[in-house]
Write a protein that holds these residues in place. Structure first.
Motif, PDB file in Angstrom:
ATOM      1  N   ARG A 104      62.058   0.524  66.888  1.00 50.00           N
ATOM      2  CA  ARG A 104      62.456   1.106  68.175  1.00 50.00           C
ATOM      3  C   ARG A 104      62.072   2.582  68.229  1.00 50.00           C
ATOM      4  O   ARG A 104      61.558   3.072  69.242  1.00 50.00           O
ATOM      5  CB  ARG A 104      63.964   0.934  68.358  1.00 50.00           C
ATOM      6  N   VAL A 105      62.298   3.309  67.135  1.00 51.50           N
ATOM      7  CA  VAL A 105      61.936   4.729  67.065  1.00 51.50           C
ATOM      8  C   VAL A 105      60.426   4.906  67.251  1.00 51.50           C
ATOM      9  O   VAL A 105      59.961   5.746  68.025  1.00 51.50           O
ATOM     10  CB  VAL A 105      62.380   5.330  65.714  1.00 51.50           C
ATOM     11  N   VAL A 106      59.647   4.082  66.531  1.00 46.96           N
ATOM     12  CA  VAL A 106      58.190   4.207  66.621  1.00 46.96           C
ATOM     13  C   VAL A 106      57.696   3.797  68.009  1.00 46.96           C
ATOM     14  O   VAL A 106      56.792   4.433  68.567  1.00 46.96           O
ATOM     15  CB  VAL A 106      57.507   3.355  65.533  1.00 46.96           C
ATOM     16  N   HIS A 107      58.283   2.747  68.562  1.00 47.04           N
ATOM     17  CA  HIS A 107      57.912   2.307  69.910  1.00 47.04           C
ATOM     18  C   HIS A 107      58.093   3.449  70.914  1.00 47.04           C
ATOM     19  O   HIS A 107      57.207   3.704  71.751  1.00 47.04           O
ATOM     20  CB  HIS A 107      58.773   1.104  70.312  1.00 47.04           C
ATOM     21  N   HIS A 108      59.216   4.146  70.839  1.00 44.42           N
ATOM     22  CA  HIS A 108      59.463   5.257  71.760  1.00 44.42           C
ATOM     23  C   HIS A 108      58.438   6.368  71.565  1.00 44.42           C
ATOM     24  O   HIS A 108      57.996   7.000  72.543  1.00 44.42           O
ATOM     25  CB  HIS A 108      60.882   5.806  71.548  1.00 44.42           C
ATOM     26  N   ALA A 145      53.236  -3.206  76.080  1.00 44.42           N
ATOM     27  CA  ALA A 145      54.337  -2.249  76.254  1.00 44.42           C
ATOM     28  C   ALA A 145      54.443  -1.852  77.720  1.00 44.42           C
ATOM     29  O   ALA A 145      54.007  -0.771  78.124  1.00 44.42           O
ATOM     30  CB  ALA A 145      54.109  -1.020  75.362  1.00 44.42           C
ATOM     31  N   GLY A 146      55.030  -2.731  78.491  1.00 53.36           N
ATOM     32  CA  GLY A 146      55.222  -2.445  79.907  1.00 53.36           C
ATOM     33  C   GLY A 146      56.511  -1.689  80.135  1.00 53.36           C
ATOM     34  O   GLY A 146      57.304  -1.425  79.228  1.00 53.36           O
ATOM     35  N   THR A 147      56.767  -1.325  81.371  1.00 49.41           N
ATOM     36  CA  THR A 147      57.986  -0.621  81.734  1.00 49.41           C
ATOM     37  C   THR A 147      59.201  -1.485  81.416  1.00 49.41           C
ATOM     38  O   THR A 147      59.241  -2.664  81.780  1.00 49.41           O
ATOM     39  CB  THR A 147      57.970  -0.272  83.224  1.00 49.41           C
ATOM     40  N   GLY A 148      60.172  -0.940  80.722  1.00 47.58           N
ATOM     41  CA  GLY A 148      61.385  -1.672  80.388  1.00 47.58           C
ATOM     42  C   GLY A 148      61.328  -2.447  79.103  1.00 47.58           C
ATOM     43  O   GLY A 148      62.339  -3.008  78.664  1.00 47.58           O
ATOM     44  N   VAL A 149      60.165  -2.521  78.464  1.00 46.47           N
ATOM     45  CA  VAL A 149      60.051  -3.225  77.185  1.00 46.47           C
ATOM     46  C   VAL A 149      60.570  -2.325  76.083  1.00 46.47           C
ATOM     47  O   VAL A 149      60.225  -1.148  75.993  1.00 46.47           O
ATOM     48  CB  VAL A 149      58.580  -3.612  76.905  1.00 46.47           C
ATOM     49  N   ASP A 150      61.437  -2.873  75.211  1.00 47.71           N
ATOM     50  CA  ASP A 150      62.015  -2.061  74.145  1.00 47.71           C
ATOM     51  C   ASP A 150      62.448  -2.986  73.004  1.00 47.71           C
ATOM     52  O   ASP A 150      62.502  -4.214  73.157  1.00 47.71           O
ATOM     53  CB  ASP A 150      63.219  -1.272  74.646  1.00 47.71           C
ATOM     54  N   GLY A 175      51.752   0.294  79.478  1.00 46.84           N
ATOM     55  CA  GLY A 175      50.587  -0.491  79.869  1.00 46.84           C
ATOM     56  C   GLY A 175      49.573  -0.657  78.754  1.00 46.84           C
ATOM     57  O   GLY A 175      48.418  -1.016  79.012  1.00 46.84           O
ATOM     58  N   ILE A 176      49.996  -0.411  77.521  1.00 47.95           N
ATOM     59  CA  ILE A 176      49.114  -0.552  76.370  1.00 47.95           C
ATOM     60  C   ILE A 176      49.644  -1.666  75.466  1.00 47.95           C
ATOM     61  O   ILE A 176      50.815  -2.018  75.526  1.00 47.95           O
ATOM     62  CB  ILE A 176      49.021   0.766  75.563  1.00 47.95           C
ATOM     63  N   TRP A 177      48.785  -2.190  74.640  1.00 48.55           N
ATOM     64  CA  TRP A 177      49.187  -3.217  73.683  1.00 48.55           C
ATOM     65  C   TRP A 177      49.610  -2.553  72.388  1.00 48.55           C
ATOM     66  O   TRP A 177      48.984  -1.581  71.938  1.00 48.55           O
ATOM     67  CB  TRP A 177      48.046  -4.189  73.429  1.00 48.55           C
ATOM     68  N   VAL A 178      50.678  -3.082  71.790  1.00 42.82           N
ATOM     69  CA  VAL A 178      51.220  -2.534  70.546  1.00 42.82           C
ATOM     70  C   VAL A 178      51.237  -3.638  69.495  1.00 42.82           C
ATOM     71  O   VAL A 178      51.747  -4.734  69.741  1.00 42.82           O
ATOM     72  CB  VAL A 178      52.644  -1.974  70.740  1.00 42.82           C
ATOM     73  N   MET A 179      50.679  -3.321  68.353  1.00 47.28           N
ATOM     74  CA  MET A 179      50.628  -4.263  67.228  1.00 47.28           C
ATOM     75  C   MET A 179      51.599  -3.815  66.141  1.00 47.28           C
ATOM     76  O   MET A 179      51.567  -2.667  65.713  1.00 47.28           O
ATOM     77  CB  MET A 179      49.206  -4.287  66.662  1.00 47.28           C
ATOM     78  N   CYS A 180      52.487  -4.709  65.720  1.00 43.72           N
ATOM     79  CA  CYS A 180      53.416  -4.411  64.633  1.00 43.72           C
ATOM     80  C   CYS A 180      52.685  -4.614  63.311  1.00 43.72           C
ATOM     81  O   CYS A 180      52.362  -5.751  62.942  1.00 43.72           O
ATOM     82  CB  CYS A 180      54.643  -5.308  64.704  1.00 43.72           C
ATOM     83  N   CYS A 181      52.435  -3.540  62.621  1.00 41.84           N
ATOM     84  CA  CYS A 181      51.642  -3.573  61.390  1.00 41.84           C
ATOM     85  C   CYS A 181      52.555  -3.552  60.162  1.00 41.84           C
ATOM     86  O   CYS A 181      53.683  -3.049  60.211  1.00 41.84           O
ATOM     87  CB  CYS A 181      50.705  -2.367  61.328  1.00 41.84           C
ATOM     88  N   HIS A 182      52.035  -4.077  59.063  1.00 41.76           N
ATOM     89  CA  HIS A 182      52.678  -3.968  57.755  1.00 41.76           C
ATOM     90  C   HIS A 182      51.640  -3.408  56.782  1.00 41.76           C
ATOM     91  O   HIS A 182      50.476  -3.818  56.804  1.00 41.76           O
ATOM     92  CB  HIS A 182      53.151  -5.324  57.233  1.00 41.76           C
ATOM     93  N   ALA A 183      52.061  -2.497  55.924  1.00 46.40           N
ATOM     94  CA  ALA A 183      51.122  -1.907  54.973  1.00 46.40           C
ATOM     95  C   ALA A 183      50.616  -2.908  53.941  1.00 46.40           C
ATOM     96  O   ALA A 183      49.605  -2.660  53.277  1.00 46.40           O
ATOM     97  CB  ALA A 183      51.769  -0.710  54.265  1.00 46.40           C
ATOM     98  N   ASP A 184      51.309  -4.026  53.792  1.00 50.61           N
ATOM     99  CA  ASP A 184      50.875  -5.039  52.831  1.00 50.61           C
ATOM    100  C   ASP A 184      50.196  -6.211  53.537  1.00 50.61           C
ATOM    101  O   ASP A 184      50.084  -7.299  52.985  1.00 50.61           O
ATOM    102  CB  ASP A 184      52.048  -5.541  51.988  1.00 50.61           C
TER     103      ASP A 184
END
Length: 215
Positions: free
Chosen positions: A112-116, A207-212, A125-134
Motif C-alpha cells: 500500500r505504501v509503495v502503491h501510493h 492503477a485506476g482512480t480508487g484502486v488501493d 492510469g498506469i499498470w503496476v506489477m507486483c515484483c519479488h526480488a527472488d
C-alpha cells in the motif's frame, strides 16, 4: 489481493481475469515484428524487499529493463541493498521503511505504501506489477498488460510454481551458487497445499482512480 506465498524463485505462467471471466495466456512464437516500447502500456514495478541483497543485483540487472521504473521499499537492517540500489538509480526508486509511518507491516500494508508512492510520482492510469526480488519473469509484463488492456481486463493473475533445490543439486552447490539466480535450480513444486495447481496470485493491475491495497 492475495498474500504471497514464500518461494525461492518463481516463473510466471500468466492468466488474465476480471470478475468471473478468465482468459489463459499460453506461450507462443514471437511475432515477426514487435511494436515499439513507446506503443506498449506503461508498466511500473512495485517491489518490497528485506535482506535480499544476495540476489538483488541479479534481479535489477535482469528485470529493470522491463519497466518504466521500479519503486522499491526496503526493510533490511543492513545497508547492502541500498548500496546495490544506488547502481541502478536511473530506473530504481529506492525507499526504506524507516522513512514511513506504516501501521500494518504485512505484505499488503507495505505494498500500500509503495502503491501510493507510485501514484504520487507517476499518476494513475498506469499498470503496476507486483515484483519479488527472488522472481525472474519469463513473460514480458508489458506485453501481458497490452493484451489484458486490449481485451478489456484490468487485472492479471497467474500460477507461480515454486523452485527449490533438488537433493542432487546440493552436491555441486559451491559451483551452482556462482551461477545467475535463474540458472541455479530447475526443479519446481507444482501443487499448492495438495492441489493439482500452483499458487494463483494477483500480480499485475491497472492503477485506476480508487484502486488501493487493503492492510
Amino acid at each position: 489481493m492475495k498474500k504471497r506465498s514464500p518461494a525461492s524463485r518463481t516463473v510466471a505462467r500468466p492468466k488474465v481475469r476480471r470478475g468471473k471471466r478468465a482468459l489463459a495466456l499460453r506461450s507462443r512464437k514471437a511475432p515477426s515484428a514487435y511494436r515499439s516500447r513507446e506503443a506498449l502500456p506503461k508498466v511500473y514495478g512495485l517491489l518490497i524487499t528485506k535482506d535480499d541483497h544476495e540476489v538483488f543485483a541479479d534481479w535489477c540487472f535482469d528485470q529493470l529493463p522491463l519497466y518504466e521504473a521500479v519503486v522499491c521499499l526496503d526493510g533490511s537492517t543492513s545497508s547492502e541493498t541500498s548500496y546495490i540500489a544506488a547502481r541502478f538509480a536511473d530506473r530504481l526508486v529506492y525507499l526504506h521503511e524507516r522513512d514511513f509511518v506504516i501501521s500494518h507491516k504485512t505484505d499488503h500494508g507495505l505494498r500500500r505504501v509503495v502503491h501510493h508512492e507510485i501514484i504520487r510520482r507517476f499518476g494513475t492510469g498506469i499498470w503496476v506489477m507486483c515484483c519479488h526480488a527472488d522472481e525472474f519473469c519469463y513473460h514480458d509484463p508489458r506485453r501481458i498488460a497490452e493484451r489484458a488492456q486490449g481485451e478489456g481486463f484490468d487485472q492479471v493473475s497467474w500460477f507461480t510454481p515454486h523452485f527449490f533445490p533438488h537433493p542432487d543439486d546440493l552436491s555441486d552447490w559451491p559451483v551452482r551458487r556462482r551461477l545467475p539466480v535463474p540458472e541455479r535450480f530447475r526443479y519446481y513444486h507444482w501443487g499448492y497445499r495438495g492441489s493439482d495447481l500452483p499458487w494463483l496470485e494477483d500480480r499485475l493491475y491497472l492503477a485506476g482512480t480508487g484502486v488501493d491495497w487493503d492492510e
